[in-house]
Write a protein that holds these residues in place. Sequence first.
Motif, mmCIF file in Angstrom:
data_model
loop_
_atom_site.group_PDB
_atom_site.id
_atom_site.type_symbol
_atom_site.label_atom_id
_atom_site.label_comp_id
_atom_site.label_asym_id
_atom_site.label_seq_id
_atom_site.Cartn_x
_atom_site.Cartn_y
_atom_site.Cartn_z
ATOM 1 N N LEU A 150 -6.268 -8.718 -8.525
ATOM 2 C CA LEU A 150 -7.537 -7.994 -8.454
ATOM 3 C C LEU A 150 -7.629 -7.159 -7.184
ATOM 4 C CD1 LEU A 150 -9.980 -10.841 -9.588
ATOM 5 C CD2 LEU A 150 -8.903 -9.089 -11.014
ATOM 6 N N THR A 151 -7.208 -7.737 -6.060
ATOM 7 C CA THR A 151 -7.381 -7.023 -4.792
ATOM 8 C C THR A 151 -6.406 -5.856 -4.631
ATOM 9 O OG1 THR A 151 -5.937 -8.596 -3.616
ATOM 10 C CG2 THR A 151 -8.306 -9.057 -3.630
ATOM 11 N N PHE A 152 -5.207 -5.958 -5.189
ATOM 12 C CA PHE A 152 -4.226 -4.888 -5.024
ATOM 13 C C PHE A 152 -4.733 -3.552 -5.569
ATOM 14 C CE2 PHE A 152 0.296 -3.299 -6.199
ATOM 15 C CZ PHE A 152 0.337 -2.529 -5.057
ATOM 16 N N PRO A 153 -5.205 -3.488 -6.823
ATOM 17 C CA PRO A 153 -5.719 -2.192 -7.297
ATOM 18 C C PRO A 153 -6.956 -1.727 -6.538
ATOM 19 C CG PRO A 153 -6.097 -3.922 -8.933
ATOM 20 C CD PRO A 153 -5.178 -4.490 -7.905
ATOM 21 N N LEU A 154 -7.785 -2.649 -6.084
ATOM 22 C CA LEU A 154 -8.959 -2.255 -5.307
ATOM 23 C C LEU A 154 -8.554 -1.649 -3.962
ATOM 24 C CD1 LEU A 154 -11.283 -5.298 -6.064
ATOM 25 C CD2 LEU A 154 -11.731 -2.917 -6.721
ATOM 26 N N VAL A 155 -7.568 -2.259 -3.313
ATOM 27 C CA VAL A 155 -7.066 -1.715 -2.048
ATOM 28 C C VAL A 155 -6.482 -0.327 -2.260
ATOM 29 C CG1 VAL A 155 -5.256 -1.981 -0.298
ATOM 30 C CG2 VAL A 155 -6.705 -3.929 -0.897
ATOM 31 N N PHE A 172 0.830 -1.204 0.000
ATOM 32 C CA PHE A 172 0.000 0.000 0.000
ATOM 33 C C PHE A 172 0.866 1.257 0.000
ATOM 34 C CE2 PHE A 172 -2.313 3.368 2.231
ATOM 35 C CZ PHE A 172 -3.528 3.382 1.551
ATOM 36 N N ARG A 173 1.915 1.245 0.811
ATOM 37 C CA ARG A 173 2.730 2.449 0.964
ATOM 38 C C ARG A 173 3.694 2.666 -0.199
ATOM 39 N NH1 ARG A 173 1.849 0.763 6.342
ATOM 40 N NH2 ARG A 173 0.512 2.312 7.324
ATOM 41 N N THR A 174 4.171 1.587 -0.784
ATOM 42 C CA THR A 174 5.124 1.716 -1.889
ATOM 43 C C THR A 174 4.446 1.721 -3.255
ATOM 44 O OG1 THR A 174 5.449 -0.683 -2.069
ATOM 45 C CG2 THR A 174 6.896 0.523 -0.545
ATOM 46 N N LYS A 175 3.140 1.360 -3.274
ATOM 47 C CA LYS A 175 2.373 1.221 -4.532
ATOM 48 C C LYS A 175 2.988 0.169 -5.449
ATOM 49 C CE LYS A 175 -0.377 4.567 -3.253
ATOM 50 N NZ LYS A 175 0.108 4.720 -1.873
ATOM 51 N N THR A 176 3.784 -0.725 -4.861
ATOM 52 C CA THR A 176 4.399 -1.840 -5.570
ATOM 53 C C THR A 176 4.115 -3.116 -4.794
ATOM 54 O OG1 THR A 176 6.199 -0.406 -6.328
ATOM 55 C CG2 THR A 176 6.563 -2.777 -6.471
ATOM 56 N N LEU A 177 3.711 -4.169 -5.477
ATOM 57 C CA LEU A 177 3.329 -5.399 -4.799
ATOM 58 C C LEU A 177 4.508 -6.002 -4.045
ATOM 59 C CD1 LEU A 177 0.876 -7.255 -4.396
ATOM 60 C CD2 LEU A 177 1.710 -8.620 -6.318
ATOM 61 N N GLN A 178 4.335 -6.178 -2.751
ATOM 62 C CA GLN A 178 5.348 -6.761 -1.881
ATOM 63 C C GLN A 178 4.915 -8.163 -1.461
ATOM 64 O OE1 GLN A 178 8.194 -4.821 -0.914
ATOM 65 N NE2 GLN A 178 7.398 -3.394 -2.445
ATOM 66 N N THR A 221 -1.178 -15.169 3.965
ATOM 67 C CA THR A 221 -1.099 -15.101 2.502
ATOM 68 C C THR A 221 0.173 -14.358 2.079
ATOM 69 O OG1 THR A 221 -2.509 -13.156 2.675
ATOM 70 C CG2 THR A 221 -3.569 -15.208 2.064
ATOM 71 N N PRO A 222 0.826 -14.806 1.005
ATOM 72 C CA PRO A 222 2.127 -14.226 0.640
ATOM 73 C C PRO A 222 2.055 -12.839 0.008
ATOM 74 C CG PRO A 222 1.499 -15.938 -0.915
ATOM 75 C CD PRO A 222 0.484 -15.985 0.180
ATOM 76 N N TYR A 223 0.900 -12.495 -0.586
ATOM 77 C CA TYR A 223 0.807 -11.194 -1.255
ATOM 78 C C TYR A 223 -0.656 -10.909 -1.601
ATOM 79 C CZ TYR A 223 1.425 -14.800 -4.838
ATOM 80 O OH TYR A 223 1.335 -15.977 -5.550
#
Length: 328
Positions: free
Chosen positions: A250-255, A224-230, A244-246
């Motif tokens: 679908l959920t990342f852009p929604l978050v 969320f803070r880096t806008k890059t999937l961690q 969960t590892p990441y």
Amino acid sequence: MSTHFCAQNLLPVSFADLESAAKRLQGKAFKTPVMTSETVNKQTNSQVFFKCENFQRTGSFKFRGACNALMQLSEAEKQRGVLTFSSGNHAQAIALAGKLLGISTTVVMPADAPKVKQEATRGYGAEIIFYDRAQVSREKLTSRIAEERHLTIIPPYDDTRVIAGQGTAALELIAEVGELDLLLVCCGGGGLLSGCAIAAKTLSPKCKVIGVEPEQADDAARSFRTKTLQTVSNPDTIADGARTPYLGKLTFPLVLHYVDDMATVSEAEIRRTMFFMWERMKIVVEPTGVLAAAALLSGVVQAENARIGVIVSGGNVDFREVYQFFSL
């Protein structure tokens, strides 16, 4: 609202999807109770509403998404059966939804999943295939089995139908208690958080939505803070539903689009909150289920004179293993 990286009309799930899911789930999912605590209200100087998904079918919010997904399968897909991967709550949800709808279910589950969740999943009629989470990629194993057996995969969180179903928890909460100033939601893969954030921002536009993770499984907060999937690998937390590892594709852009902030809580804060809810509120909740409440009761998230919603996500505790909560 946080900065987002894609236009709203390109987001994978809409409020209309939640409304359709709510209609679909009528008579199948329970409308879970909303509880309050004078002790909590005094401690926080706010009105706090606990949406108790520990009273949902199979003991967690997961039944909402699982049932919504299975109800939308084609007849051919229903006849072939479905496959999922889960540490327990989604597994149980898929198994029961499949039993109710006459669909055979198979679950890829880590061998160290809580015994109570293993037994319930098997009890609902699912076949369980165990794996060693330290040695095997559950996604790769699931894909191989699905191809071999011609099964449809229903992921635990990264599926539009699942996300829409999970969001009905917040839809129900706000419909019952009215608009909120703050909504706290636990986060593993982000399905519940995404769906509930969509509901909150639509029904209560001024509501601030905060996702909560264990400190030791903080991949979503970092993403969320880096806008890059961690990512995080096999985090050592008692909140097994948040291992969960990441976040998902679908959920990342929604978050990023709907969620205002992320918070993390320590293992000690998770334990204290779980014991408080057992002892003072007289409800059985599991470690993952209290993440959102822990952020509020520990002071990690603070709000004064506010109307606060807290999603209590599940209550599947293996009481034969309760000693582990005291020994950490």
